[in-house]
Design an enzyme around this catalytic site. Structure first.
Site, short mmCIF file in Angstrom:
data_model
loop_
_atom_site.label_atom_id
_atom_site.label_comp_id
_atom_site.label_asym_id
_atom_site.label_seq_id
_atom_site.Cartn_x
_atom_site.Cartn_y
_atom_site.Cartn_z
N ASP A 158 17.30 -8.85 110.15
CA ASP A 158 17.56 -7.47 110.55
C ASP A 158 19.00 -7.33 111.05
OD1 ASP A 158 16.94 -4.83 110.97
OD2 ASP A 158 15.19 -5.20 112.24
N ASP A 219 13.04 3.09 108.38
CA ASP A 219 11.71 2.50 108.56
C ASP A 219 10.60 3.46 108.16
OD1 ASP A 219 13.14 0.48 109.69
OD2 ASP A 219 12.28 0.70 111.70
C1 GLA Z 1 13.99 -2.42 112.57
C2 GLA Z 1 13.45 -2.76 111.19
C3 GLA Z 1 11.93 -2.70 111.18
C4 GLA Z 1 11.39 -3.66 112.22
C5 GLA Z 1 11.98 -3.35 113.60
C6 GLA Z 1 11.61 -4.41 114.61
O1 GLA Z 1 13.75 -1.10 112.92
O2 GLA Z 1 13.96 -1.89 110.22
O3 GLA Z 1 11.43 -3.01 109.90
O4 GLA Z 1 11.68 -4.97 111.84
O5 GLA Z 1 13.40 -3.29 113.55
O6 GLA Z 1 12.13 -4.15 115.87
#
Ligand code: GLA
Length: 434
Positions: A158, A219
């Site tokens: 990430d 997301d």
């Molecule tokens: C980001 C990512 C998500 C998830 C969260 C975890 O928002 O895009 O897919 O992994 O972090 O905190």
């Protein structure tokens, strides 16, 4: 002359640096904790749902006992909030000892014993998005080695709490570090999602060389709005995204949320169908212990899965966007077959959409059609007008086999005309795999 040699040698060295881990020649499939279980660490009050080794072992049991693994759903992926707030005395990441008393290595063994694989999450900034320790540039090699020592099979990197310059260094560096461990580890990069997902900030050629899959966009949340928003972005930008995908390198529109709270059955079928057209990774984020039989049969639809997993790995496109609110999506498949999805953006009632295969760019011929969700078959000529009834926010999905061809070998068998014989192999309906 010298220049030619130099160019040849340097092109060889470029080829050596391309991500060539042989992994994920078809889109990866499995289960991922984040959308459904987030950062629930309250095991005292919510032992069934908190991020703990029990949750991942429960999901592994369901994947291996309820028919998922055989369909290809083999990854069990831990997301954020797995680690301890502190690195160990050797500077290595470590799992939270209360919630993962056995540690990550033991969990990986648990998966491998069941024919499954384990995925893990990290972040290339100072902290993960949830505030846990990150993997800054100086920690990349150490962390890659730790994941390999734990026998992890996939790693999602990430990008919270890092800037564009750090990301430019960190994502390729982690790719190299993972490869250098000698363990095949699928590599999921969130890099493009942090840079708006589009050129010139995002270089998809480079991503294809260093990552197996990448998150392009925001997301997913547990709502139809969220799914629709993702669909819109991916197809508005299809001219950029389609050429980026192929065996070993996939655009990732994020998790499947069928089986959760936000989608109707129609909408769950729509997500499954359109994710199959997109050659998207299929990571479910739901509770496999309590999933409804309706959601399960959508996620376990063999033909939708086989379309998603087509070995040519060509990402499909939207070919029609009608004013009436009907979209048509198309994906070319191996054996000269293809998939079609008719999708309704309408909110009133089932819409009767009329067209011909010819209007959808199919060449002259007779095609066998297999309806993926109703399992009905029919034959259609390119010129025949047909009507599909598409429910509000729903889809009709077809596997379309290659046009029947005259099989000349059979036709002239024994040197004598045998009559009109069609090659049944080429025209088979449909490739139920496994
Ligand atoms: C980001 C990512 C998500 C998830 C969260 C975890 O928002 O895009 O897919 O992994 O972090 O905190």
């Amino acid at each position: 002359m010298h220049l030619a040699v130099l160019l040849f040698v340097s092109s060889l060295s470029v080829a050596t640096f391309a991500l060539d881990n042989g992994l994920m020649r078809v889109p990866p499939m499995g289960w991922l904790a984040w959308e459904r279980f987030r950062c629930d660490i309250d095991c005292d009050h919510d032992p069934k749902n908190c991020i703990s080794e029990n949750l991942f072992m429960d999901m592994a049991d369901r994947l291996s006992e309820d028919g998922w693994r055989e369909l290809g759903y083999v990854y069990v992926n831990i997301d954020d909030c797995w680690s301890s707030m502190k690195r160990d005395d050797k500077g290595r990441l470590q799992a939270d000892p209360k919630r993962f008393p056995g540690g990550i290595h033991k969990l990986a063994r648990y998966m491998h014993d069941r024919g499954l694989k384990l995925g893990l999450y990290g972040d290339m900034g100072t902290h993960t998005c949830g505030g846990y320790p990150g993997t800054t540039l100086d920690k990349i090699e150490l962390d890659a080695q730790t994941f390999a020592d734990w026998e992890v099979d996939m790693f999602k990197f990430d990008g919270c709490y890092s800037n564009a310059t750090e990301q430019e260094q960190g994502y390729p560096l982690m790719s190299k570090a993972l490869n250098a461990t000698g363990r095949p580890i699928g590599y999921s990069c969130s890099w493009p999602a942090y840079q708006g997902g589009l050129p010139p900030k995002v270089n998809y050629t480079q991503l294809g060389e260093i990552c197996n899959l990448w998150r392009n966009y925001g997301d997913i949340q547990d709502s139809w709005d969220s799914v629709l928003n993702i669909i819109n972005w991916f197809f508005e930008n299809q001219d950029v995204l389609v050429p980026a995908a192929g065996p070993g390198k996939w655009n990732d529109p994020d998790m499947l949320i069928a089986g959760d709270y936000g989608l109707s059955m129609e909408q769950s079928r729509s997500q499954m169908a359109i994710w199959a057209i997109m050659a998207a990774p299929l990571f479910m984020s739901n509770d496999l212990r309590t999933i409804s039989s309706g959601a399960r049969s959508i996620l376990q639809n063999k033909i939708a899965i086989s379309i998603n997993q087509d070995p040519m790995g060509i990402q499909g496109r939207r070919v029609v966007k009608e004013k009436s609110g009907i979209d048509v999506y198309w994906r070319p498949l191996s054996k000269n077959a293809s998939a079609l999805v008719f999708f309704s953006r309408r909110n009133d009632m089932p819409y009767r959409y009329q067209t011909t295969l010819g209007k959808l760019n199919y060449t002259a011929g007779s095609y066998k059609i297999y309806d993926v969700f109703t399992e009905k078959t029919m034959t259609l000529k390119d010129s025949t007008t047909f009507v599909v009834s598409v429910n509000p926010t729903g889809v009709v999905m077809w596997y379309v086999s290659a046009p029947a061809k005259r099989n000349l070998r059979q036709f002239y068998r024994g040197g004598r005309l045998q009559g009109s014989v069609f090659d049944d192999d080429e025209n088979a309906v449909p490739p139920v795999f496994l």
